[in-house]
Design a protein around this motif. Structure first.
Motif, PDB file in Angstrom:
ATOM      1  N   LEU A  42      10.212   2.690 -12.489  1.00  9.60           N
ATOM      2  CA  LEU A  42      10.520   1.382 -13.079  1.00  9.60           C
ATOM      3  C   LEU A  42       9.245   0.552 -13.220  1.00  9.60           C
ATOM      4  CD1 LEU A  42      12.856  -0.652 -13.908  1.00  9.60           C
ATOM      5  CD2 LEU A  42      12.421  -1.677 -11.697  1.00  9.60           C
ATOM      6  N   SER A 169      15.715   1.542  -2.155  1.00 11.92           N
ATOM      7  CA  SER A 169      15.292   0.890  -0.904  1.00 11.92           C
ATOM      8  C   SER A 169      16.164  -0.330  -0.662  1.00 11.92           C
ATOM      9  CB  SER A 169      13.803   0.522  -0.952  1.00 11.92           C
ATOM     10  OG  SER A 169      13.401   0.200  -2.245  1.00 11.92           O
ATOM     11  N   TYR A 377      -2.134  -4.039  -6.596  1.00 15.52           N
ATOM     12  CA  TYR A 377      -2.401  -4.109  -5.148  1.00 15.52           C
ATOM     13  C   TYR A 377      -1.260  -3.465  -4.351  1.00 15.52           C
ATOM     14  CZ  TYR A 377      -5.604  -7.489  -7.091  1.00 15.52           C
ATOM     15  OH  TYR A 377      -6.562  -8.079  -7.864  1.00 15.52           O
TER      16      TYR A 377
HETATM   17  C1  LIG Z   1      10.149  -4.121 -11.593  1.00 18.12           C
HETATM   18  C2  LIG Z   1       9.006  -3.683 -10.698  1.00 18.12           C
HETATM   19  C3  LIG Z   1       7.733  -3.533 -11.232  1.00 18.12           C
HETATM   20  C4  LIG Z   1       6.665  -3.164 -10.396  1.00 18.12           C
HETATM   21  N1  LIG Z   1       5.438  -3.029 -10.959  1.00 18.12           N
HETATM   22  C5  LIG Z   1       4.378  -2.705 -10.165  1.00 18.12           C
HETATM   23  C6  LIG Z   1       3.085  -2.528 -10.721  1.00 18.12           C
HETATM   24  O1  LIG Z   1       2.894  -2.571 -11.955  1.00 18.12           O
HETATM   25  N2  LIG Z   1       2.051  -2.277  -9.858  1.00 18.12           N
HETATM   26  C7  LIG Z   1       2.219  -2.183  -8.504  1.00 18.12           C
HETATM   27  O2  LIG Z   1       1.254  -1.993  -7.766  1.00 18.12           O
HETATM   28  N3  LIG Z   1       3.459  -2.278  -7.959  1.00 18.12           N
HETATM   29  C8  LIG Z   1       4.528  -2.534  -8.756  1.00 18.12           C
HETATM   30  N4  LIG Z   1       5.779  -2.649  -8.202  1.00 18.12           N
HETATM   31  C9  LIG Z   1       5.946  -2.438  -6.747  1.00 18.12           C
HETATM   32  C10 LIG Z   1       5.938  -0.943  -6.359  1.00 18.12           C
HETATM   33  O3  LIG Z   1       6.759  -0.210  -7.235  1.00 18.12           O
HETATM   34  C11 LIG Z   1       6.427  -0.800  -4.908  1.00 18.12           C
HETATM   35  O4  LIG Z   1       5.624  -1.618  -4.070  1.00 18.12           O
HETATM   36  C12 LIG Z   1       6.340   0.647  -4.422  1.00 18.12           C
HETATM   37  O5  LIG Z   1       7.193   1.485  -5.195  1.00 18.12           O
HETATM   38  C13 LIG Z   1       6.748   0.763  -2.965  1.00 18.12           C
HETATM   39  O6  LIG Z   1       6.541   2.100  -2.574  1.00 18.12           O
HETATM   40  P1  LIG Z   1       7.217   2.687  -1.253  1.00 18.12           P
HETATM   41  O7  LIG Z   1       6.942   4.154  -1.285  1.00 18.12           O
HETATM   42  O8  LIG Z   1       6.803   1.913  -0.080  1.00 18.12           O
HETATM   43  O9  LIG Z   1       8.782   2.407  -1.432  1.00 18.12           O
HETATM   44  P2  LIG Z   1       9.792   2.784  -2.631  1.00 18.12           P
HETATM   45  O10 LIG Z   1       9.065   3.090  -3.884  1.00 18.12           O
HETATM   46  O11 LIG Z   1      10.786   1.687  -2.634  1.00 18.12           O
HETATM   47  O12 LIG Z   1      10.459   4.141  -2.117  1.00 18.12           O
HETATM   48  C14 LIG Z   1      11.276   4.148  -0.964  1.00 18.12           C
HETATM   49  C15 LIG Z   1      12.165   5.357  -1.056  1.00 18.12           C
HETATM   50  O13 LIG Z   1      12.921   5.453   0.157  1.00 18.12           O
HETATM   51  C16 LIG Z   1      14.235   5.831  -0.147  1.00 18.12           C
HETATM   52  N5  LIG Z   1      15.109   5.344   0.931  1.00 18.12           N
HETATM   53  C17 LIG Z   1      15.293   4.076   1.356  1.00 18.12           C
HETATM   54  N6  LIG Z   1      16.176   4.034   2.359  1.00 18.12           N
HETATM   55  C18 LIG Z   1      16.559   5.326   2.580  1.00 18.12           C
HETATM   56  C19 LIG Z   1      17.445   5.947   3.509  1.00 18.12           C
HETATM   57  N7  LIG Z   1      18.154   5.252   4.412  1.00 18.12           N
HETATM   58  N8  LIG Z   1      17.591   7.314   3.458  1.00 18.12           N
HETATM   59  C20 LIG Z   1      16.877   8.050   2.561  1.00 18.12           C
HETATM   60  N9  LIG Z   1      16.040   7.509   1.664  1.00 18.12           N
HETATM   61  C21 LIG Z   1      15.874   6.159   1.676  1.00 18.12           C
HETATM   62  C22 LIG Z   1      14.528   5.171  -1.481  1.00 18.12           C
HETATM   63  O14 LIG Z   1      15.559   5.839  -2.182  1.00 18.12           O
HETATM   64  C23 LIG Z   1      13.180   5.285  -2.190  1.00 18.12           C
HETATM   65  O15 LIG Z   1      13.086   6.451  -2.989  1.00 18.12           O
HETATM   66  C24 LIG Z   1       6.873  -2.971  -9.006  1.00 18.12           C
HETATM   67  C25 LIG Z   1       8.158  -3.102  -8.481  1.00 18.12           C
HETATM   68  C26 LIG Z   1       9.219  -3.455  -9.306  1.00 18.12           C
HETATM   69  C27 LIG Z   1      10.603  -3.610  -8.698  1.00 18.12           C
END
Ligand SMILES: Cc1cc2nc3c(=O)[nH]c(=O)nc-3n(C[C@H](O)[C@H](O)[C@H](O)COP(=O)(O)OP(=O)(O)OC[C@H]3O[C@@H](n4cnc5c(N)ncnc54)[C@H](O)[C@@H]3O)c2cc1C
Length: 403
Positions: A42, A169, A377
């Protein structure tokens, strides 16, 4: 007994899995959703901004929690770009210094990465929702076939924050970690919109309109850019850039006053002189349009003024155009935010991102207590922390299970 389990298939979890698999460790990655990387995909829809090309010291200064900056020393923006290039994806630096994949999308990168992860032996189990631990310390997952119990030598939790729940998440992990004695700061909206009280007339006329080329001042931080008027208030990149300080002010005082410079390219004195010209029979709107080039949503904002002024006084009017107060009352709900503030406190983690109360369990990504503006970031810190947690899990296995 599985060697290493990673829970969460976002950028942080996938990176931890890559590090573990790179050391010949068997990795099982579980995710609640039917496919991994949904938020990452996304994030790529409006143009995937993956990191930033500004000097490293400036880069790390954007993070609100200094501890996260330490994590970027070994894997910062340049190392991230090199890593992307090694996947066969080119990047470019936009005019603002933001770095994007050449195709502007996340999907080709994720596809190439998943292919490489699977080839290196990472087993991805989707539709496995983690539900905490059982009494024996095994991980509990709800699957389509029912509940399963998984024992692992080491675990990396990369469960994300609490925004955009429909992408996976949901922050459900918070009480499970708290019950184990882990300090978790409540998740709060970051990079989010804020609500204010628009008049019905203004809302009907201008909701959805962008307000371009303005400056926003809050807590001594003035930045130029644009925002959008919404039905409830304001949102957009310029608002997100101030969201942490605005959120803090609302928490402390029940509201936050921001100031908008509607014409940042025009000096107040010049404006005052222009507005002092005789108006004759012209309406105020016409006078503003002719003398200050103010029209549309900008003129609407000026008239919306939550604190009234004498519109016939050129000095007061010029001052108002350069410093229009807007009172913000509350943040929009966490689910709508781009990211979350709060999460697992760094005091609960060692330098390898291992939970001190749960030896062998590591945490990474947005579920940690840090926040940063948009601009690449967020993703950079998710990748970097995933890498540190993965390396920590490798070391843990080397020290504890393979003697
Ligand atoms: C609209 C939008 C635009 C964005 N644009 C940018 C951008 O251009 N640049 C940028 O730097 N950041 C951007 N971000 C932020 C970035 O996408 C997130 O900070 C990043 O994806 C977080 O990564 P993560 O791996 O920590 O968590 P997530 O990507 O949220 O992944 C967590 C995973 O854990 C899984 N999970 C959660 N709970 C459980 C459970 N109980 N059991 C099993 N699985 C579970 C979820 O299904 C998910 O797949 C954007 C966010 C959004 C919403």
């Amino acid at each position: 007994m599985t060697q290493a389990v990673v829970i969460g298939g976002g950028p942080a979890g996938l990176m931890a899995a890559e590090v573990l698999a790179g050391h010949g460790i068997s990795v099982d990655l579980f995710d609640a959703m039917p496919s991994v990387g949904r938020k990452f995909l996304l994030a790529g829809i409006g143009g995937m901004n993956i990191t930033h090309a500004e000097p490293f010291d400036d880069f790390v200064s954007r993070y609100r929690n200094n501890t996260i900056a330490r994590l970027l020393n070994d894997f910062g923006p340049q190392q991230l770009r090199d890593w992307i290039h090694a996947l066969g994806i080119e990047t470019f630096v936009g005019s603002s210094g933001r770095v994007f994949p050449k195709e502007m999308k996340a999907a080709p990168l994720l596809r190439a990465w998943l292919h490489r992860l699977r080839s290196s032996g990472v087993h991805i189990h989707t539709r496995h929702r983690w539900q905490g631990w059982d009494e024996s310390g095994a991980l509990l997952f709800d699957t389509r076939e029912g509940r399963i119990h998984v024992q692992a030598d080491t675990v990396v939790l990369a469960l994300g924050g609490g925004s955009w729940k429909k992408l996976g998440s949901d922050g459900a992990w918070q009480p499970w970690l708290q019950a184990k004695g882990v300090s978790v700061k409540p998740l709060a909206p970051s990079n989010c919109g804020f609500e204010c009280e628009w008049s019905a007339h203004f809302r009907e006329r201008f909701a959805g309109e962008p307000v371009k080329n303005v400056a926003l001042l809050h807590a001594s931080n003035r930045q130029r850019g644009e925002f959008i008027v919404t039905e409830h208030g304001i949102e957009g990149s310029l608002v997100y850039a101030h969201s942490a300080s605005i959120r803090d002010a609302i928490a402390a005082h029940g509201k936050a006053e921001i100031r908008i410079d509607l014409l940042p390219n025009v000096a107040e004195e010049k404006l005052r002189t222009a507005l002092a010209k005789p108006r004759g029979s012209k309406s105020l709107s016409e006078h503003l349009r002719r003398q200050a080039k103010l029209k549309g949503v900008k003129a609407g904002l000026l008239r919306e003024g939550q604190v009234q002024i004498d519109y016939n006084n050129p000095a007061a009017l010029a001052q108002r155009i350069k410093s229009l107060p807007i009172i913000l009352l509350r943040a929009r709900p966490l689910d709508e935010a781009i990211s979350s503030a709060g999460g697992v406190a760094f005091e609960s983690l060692d330098e390898n991102l291992m939970l001190e109360k749960l030896p062998g369990v590591f945490c990474a990504g947005e579920m940690l207590d840090w926040e940063a503006p948009t601009g690449g970031y967020l993703l950079t810190a998710c990748f970097a922390s995933g890498r540190i947690a993965g390396q920590g899990a490798v070391r843990w296995l080397q020290q504890h299970k393979r003697k």
